[in-house]
Structures are given as C-alpha cells and as structure tokens.
Write a protein that holds these residues in place. Sequence first.
Motif, PDB file in Angstrom:
ATOM      1  N   CYS A  83      80.607  34.266  27.637  1.00  0.00           N
ATOM      2  CA  CYS A  83      80.651  35.649  28.113  1.00  0.00           C
ATOM      3  C   CYS A  83      79.233  36.088  28.431  1.00  0.00           C
ATOM      4  N   ASP A  84      78.974  36.378  29.688  1.00  0.00           N
ATOM      5  CA  ASP A  84      77.662  36.822  30.167  1.00  0.00           C
ATOM      6  C   ASP A  84      77.682  38.348  30.175  1.00  0.00           C
ATOM      7  N   LEU A  85      77.046  38.945  29.174  1.00  0.00           N
ATOM      8  CA  LEU A  85      77.138  40.390  28.965  1.00  0.00           C
ATOM      9  C   LEU A  85      75.961  41.094  29.640  1.00  0.00           C
ATOM     10  N   GLY A  86      76.174  41.451  30.883  1.00  0.00           N
ATOM     11  CA  GLY A  86      75.117  42.037  31.704  1.00  0.00           C
ATOM     12  C   GLY A  86      74.665  41.020  32.731  1.00  0.00           C
ATOM     13  N   CYS A  87      75.584  40.594  33.577  1.00  0.00           N
ATOM     14  CA  CYS A  87      75.332  39.451  34.481  1.00  0.00           C
ATOM     15  C   CYS A  87      74.428  39.808  35.646  1.00  0.00           C
ATOM     16  N   GLY A  88      74.252  41.111  35.939  1.00  0.00           N
ATOM     17  CA  GLY A  88      73.381  41.488  37.046  1.00  0.00           C
ATOM     18  C   GLY A  88      73.850  40.910  38.362  1.00  0.00           C
ATOM     19  N   ASP A  89      72.899  40.521  39.201  1.00  0.00           N
ATOM     20  CA  ASP A  89      73.249  40.010  40.534  1.00  0.00           C
ATOM     21  C   ASP A  89      73.667  38.543  40.519  1.00  0.00           C
ATOM     22  N   ILE A  99      75.959  35.417  26.182  1.00  0.00           N
ATOM     23  CA  ILE A  99      74.629  35.406  26.783  1.00  0.00           C
ATOM     24  C   ILE A  99      74.261  36.844  27.128  1.00  0.00           C
ATOM     25  N   ILE A 100      73.149  37.317  26.575  1.00  0.00           N
ATOM     26  CA  ILE A 100      72.704  38.695  26.798  1.00  0.00           C
ATOM     27  C   ILE A 100      71.236  38.641  27.195  1.00  0.00           C
ATOM     28  N   ARG A 101      70.975  38.726  28.472  1.00  0.00           N
ATOM     29  CA  ARG A 101      69.619  38.505  28.985  1.00  0.00           C
ATOM     30  C   ARG A 101      69.007  39.816  29.455  1.00  0.00           C
ATOM     31  N   ILE A 106      80.093  39.870  33.131  1.00  0.00           N
ATOM     32  CA  ILE A 106      80.383  41.283  32.881  1.00  0.00           C
ATOM     33  C   ILE A 106      79.169  42.136  33.221  1.00  0.00           C
ATOM     34  N   ASP A 107      79.423  43.255  33.869  1.00  0.00           N
ATOM     35  CA  ASP A 107      78.351  44.221  34.117  1.00  0.00           C
ATOM     36  C   ASP A 107      78.955  45.612  34.159  1.00  0.00           C
TER      37      ASP A 107
END
Length: 220
Positions: A65-71, A126-128, A88-89
């Motif tokens: 789960c990519d939490l804040g995937c942006g572009d 993943i929270i970048r 997710i965004d």
Amino acid sequence: MTKTRTKQPWPTKKAMEQVYEMKLWGSNNTQFYSGEGSHDPEIISPYLEVVLTFLKSFKTPLAVCDLGCGDFNIGKHLVPFTKTYHAIDIVENLIDYNKAKYKAEHLDFKCLDIAVDELLDGDCAIIRQVLQHLSNTEVKNVLKKLIKYKYIILTEHLPNSAFVPNLDIISGQGIRIKKKSGLNILEAPFNFKVTSETQLMSHVLKHNKGLIVTTLYQVF
C-alpha cells in the motif's frame, strides 16, 4: 427555500489540492508534479535501489500500500515486484490522472485521506515524505492504522544536525524542517511500537537543506 450546502473537503485535502492547482512544487511541464523529491535522480535512484532490494528479497511478493503515491514517478518502478499494489493519494484529480496513465493487472489507485479513511489491507506500507506534511493529530491517526502492516518503509525530510523531534505544524505544503524539527515516530507524542528498525538510506541534500532518510520498520 432551503439551500443545500456542499460538503467541504477536509482542510488537508484542500491544502494538497492547492499544491497541484497552484504548482507549488513546480510543474516540469506536466499537469501533476510531485516535486524534486519524486524526480531528482540523486534522490530517487538510491531510494529505488534499497526499496527494490527489499521487495525482491521475498520469494512470495508482498502486497504493498503506497500511502501518498503522488504523481507515481516512484511507484511505477515498484509495481512489477509486488503481489498487489494499492496506490493512494488524497487528491482526486491526481488519482484520476494516474489511473489513465498507469496500467497493470495488480495495480489500482484510490483517493483516500489516510488520516481519516480506513486503509486497505497489505503486507507493507510505503509512506514517502507524507507524514512530514501532517499535524501531530493527523500523524497519530495514521499511525493507529499502520499496525495492520508487517512492514513500513517510511521516508522523511529531517534536519542534518541534532533536532527536537515532532514539533507540531498545521497540515499542508510546509514541513517541520522550518522549525528545525522532523518526525521520529518512535518518540513522544507518538511512541510507535516496532519490533525492529533499519535505516535503509540517508541522502544529504545540497545547500544545507537537510537529509532525506528512509527507514524500514517491522511491526510484528
């Protein structure tokens, strides 16, 4: 006649929508641009190297789960090495843009506010460079939900010298670095419990602008 009020978006949602509408992180001649932190090769190349090494180390690929995937300039490189990839965004137009641009059978995009909405199941979050934009209250709300993931890969922009962690901010474009602070989820007021902590990489930014630090946490 009674007028029906349109439900207003959460303050964080509105703030992040404005980031893209007003191109506060730049444009790079594209409709949506998540800034140098998602595009500068000096920043993203070492990040991708360590995260891909981690993902490839599993015989059975992880559900991510990519939490804040942006572009999605980062996530697009990770998708092939996962079982499922939920990107997710909080910005709906950005999610719609990503849906049209990126396709894979095990990839989906969802518009969620990770501080408010229920998060999808998975093995690894993943929270970048996302939590650094949130108030302490919203960070606490997110952390309560992260215990469902076995692994958390967290990236934060931190000062490059000793600092007081977790000074509060108003959620939005800015981060704690302006207060000479940065997030440490293991310290008060968060005191997030993990079974292990491994720093995967640390990148020194130019012009004394701090560090980009990526840490792997195992929760259970």
